[in-house]
Write a protein that holds these residues in place. Structure first.
Motif, PDB file in Angstrom:
ATOM      1  N   THR A 153       0.843  -1.206   0.000  1.00  0.00           N
ATOM      2  CA  THR A 153       0.000   0.000   0.000  1.00  0.00           C
ATOM      3  C   THR A 153       0.869   1.244   0.000  1.00  0.00           C
ATOM      4  O   THR A 153       0.577   2.223  -0.696  1.00  0.00           O
ATOM      5  N   HIS A 154       1.943   1.219   0.758  1.00  0.00           N
ATOM      6  CA  HIS A 154       2.859   2.363   0.790  1.00  0.00           C
ATOM      7  C   HIS A 154       3.501   2.590  -0.571  1.00  0.00           C
ATOM      8  O   HIS A 154       3.679   3.731  -1.004  1.00  0.00           O
ATOM      9  N   LEU A 155       3.844   1.503  -1.246  1.00  0.00           N
ATOM     10  CA  LEU A 155       4.443   1.642  -2.576  1.00  0.00           C
ATOM     11  C   LEU A 155       3.475   2.305  -3.549  1.00  0.00           C
ATOM     12  O   LEU A 155       3.873   3.159  -4.347  1.00  0.00           O
ATOM     13  N   THR A 156       2.217   1.932  -3.478  1.00  0.00           N
ATOM     14  CA  THR A 156       1.205   2.537  -4.354  1.00  0.00           C
ATOM     15  C   THR A 156       1.070   4.032  -4.055  1.00  0.00           C
ATOM     16  O   THR A 156       1.006   4.857  -4.976  1.00  0.00           O
ATOM     17  N   ILE A 157       1.043   4.382  -2.787  1.00  0.00           N
ATOM     18  CA  ILE A 157       0.952   5.795  -2.385  1.00  0.00           C
ATOM     19  C   ILE A 157       2.152   6.568  -2.913  1.00  0.00           C
ATOM     20  O   ILE A 157       2.009   7.665  -3.478  1.00  0.00           O
ATOM     21  N   LEU A 158       3.333   6.015  -2.739  1.00  0.00           N
ATOM     22  CA  LEU A 158       4.552   6.721  -3.154  1.00  0.00           C
ATOM     23  C   LEU A 158       4.686   6.829  -4.664  1.00  0.00           C
ATOM     24  O   LEU A 158       5.138   7.860  -5.170  1.00  0.00           O
ATOM     25  N   LEU A 159       4.290   5.790  -5.379  1.00  0.00           N
ATOM     26  CA  LEU A 159       4.366   5.878  -6.842  1.00  0.00           C
ATOM     27  C   LEU A 159       3.471   7.000  -7.350  1.00  0.00           C
ATOM     28  O   LEU A 159       3.867   7.787  -8.211  1.00  0.00           O
ATOM     29  N   GLU A 160       2.287   7.110  -6.790  1.00  0.00           N
ATOM     30  CA  GLU A 160       1.373   8.196  -7.189  1.00  0.00           C
ATOM     31  C   GLU A 160       1.967   9.552  -6.809  1.00  0.00           C
ATOM     32  O   GLU A 160       1.920  10.506  -7.581  1.00  0.00           O
ATOM     33  N   PHE A 161       2.550   9.646  -5.622  1.00  0.00           N
ATOM     34  CA  PHE A 161       3.127  10.891  -5.134  1.00  0.00           C
ATOM     35  C   PHE A 161       4.306  11.351  -5.998  1.00  0.00           C
ATOM     36  O   PHE A 161       4.464  12.542  -6.275  1.00  0.00           O
ATOM     37  N   LEU A 162       5.125  10.402  -6.443  1.00  0.00           N
ATOM     38  CA  LEU A 162       6.348  10.729  -7.178  1.00  0.00           C
ATOM     39  C   LEU A 162       6.185  10.708  -8.699  1.00  0.00           C
ATOM     40  O   LEU A 162       7.108  11.085  -9.423  1.00  0.00           O
ATOM     41  N   ARG A 163       5.043  10.273  -9.175  1.00  0.00           N
ATOM     42  CA  ARG A 163       4.814  10.051 -10.606  1.00  0.00           C
ATOM     43  C   ARG A 163       5.217  11.230 -11.489  1.00  0.00           C
ATOM     44  O   ARG A 163       5.764  11.060 -12.567  1.00  0.00           O
ATOM     45  N   ASP A 164       4.988  12.448 -11.031  1.00  0.00           N
ATOM     46  CA  ASP A 164       5.257  13.628 -11.849  1.00  0.00           C
ATOM     47  C   ASP A 164       6.608  14.290 -11.534  1.00  0.00           C
ATOM     48  O   ASP A 164       6.814  15.467 -11.850  1.00  0.00           O
ATOM     49  N   THR A 165       7.526  13.542 -10.926  1.00  0.00           N
ATOM     50  CA  THR A 165       8.857  14.093 -10.649  1.00  0.00           C
ATOM     51  C   THR A 165       9.503  14.483 -11.973  1.00  0.00           C
ATOM     52  O   THR A 165       9.545  13.687 -12.913  1.00  0.00           O
ATOM     53  N   PRO A 166       9.985  15.719 -12.089  1.00  0.00           N
ATOM     54  CA  PRO A 166      10.607  16.135 -13.355  1.00  0.00           C
ATOM     55  C   PRO A 166      11.874  15.326 -13.639  1.00  0.00           C
ATOM     56  O   PRO A 166      12.564  14.903 -12.702  1.00  0.00           O
TER      57      PRO A 166
END
Length: 193
Positions: A143-156
């Protein structure tokens, strides 16, 4: 506000990795450029307290950017201090009021829910850093991985100055943890030890 997630699984994983570090591994390199295990442990001590204070809001108006590097002091009690601080961090973010309004950590102000996600990112990614440095595989809550992937998805692609280096391209089919560390400027294929 009700907490969006519980930090305990991430804190437990970090505690397990920290508990496995031997004295002879303190000088080992980590995936963080020019950062030894000792330096990263000192950073973990600072960040766990900073994000606890972010949850209680006692850091608002007083936080400063973290110090990382060879000049960082690692207290002699780090083996007991880090687990204790992780427990305090988890408890602080379990309070519904921690998730309300804005807060501050490391000289950055953000909505409390965003700050909690940044805390999660710090814990999970530095767990990976330390585990990689000592040749272990960290346990990470899916669950944490899913949260973090969404959070970081738009990292330039160039990364986020002061936080992450340039993004390391990782295939979309790679495990979630590999994709997350790639988004934070780390190469999941690197061999540190």
């Amino acid at each position: 506000m009700h907490p969006n997630f519980d930090l305990e699984p991430a804190a437990t994983a970090l505690e397990a990795v920290v508990g496995a570090i031997t004295d002879d591994q303190l000088t080992a390199p980590t995936p963080c450029t020019d950062t030894s295990v000792r330096d990263l442990l000192a950073h973990v001590i600072g960040l766990t307290e900073a994000f606890r204070q972010a949850a209680t809001k006692e850091a608002v108006g007083r936080s400063v950017p973290p110090a990382v590097g060879p000049d960082s002091d690692l207290p002699a009690d780090w083996r007991s201090r880090i687990p204790a601080q992780l427990k305090a961090l988890v408890a602080a973010w379990r309070e519904p009021s921690a998730w309300d309004g804005e807060t501050e950590a490391g000289g950055v102000t953000a909505p409390a829910a965003v700050m909690a996600t940044i805390a999660l990112d710090e814990i999970v990614v530095h767990t990976w850093d330390l585990a990689r440095a000592i040749g272990r595989q960290p346990a990470v809550d899916p669950t944490h991985l899913t949260i973090l992937l969404e959070f970081l998805r738009d990292t330039p692609p160039e990364g986020t100055p002061g936080m992450f280096g340039p993004v390391v391209r990782v295939p979309d089919t790679a495990p979630l943890l590999d994709r997350i560390v790639g988004l934070t400027g780390r190469d999941p294929a690197c061999g540190v030890q």
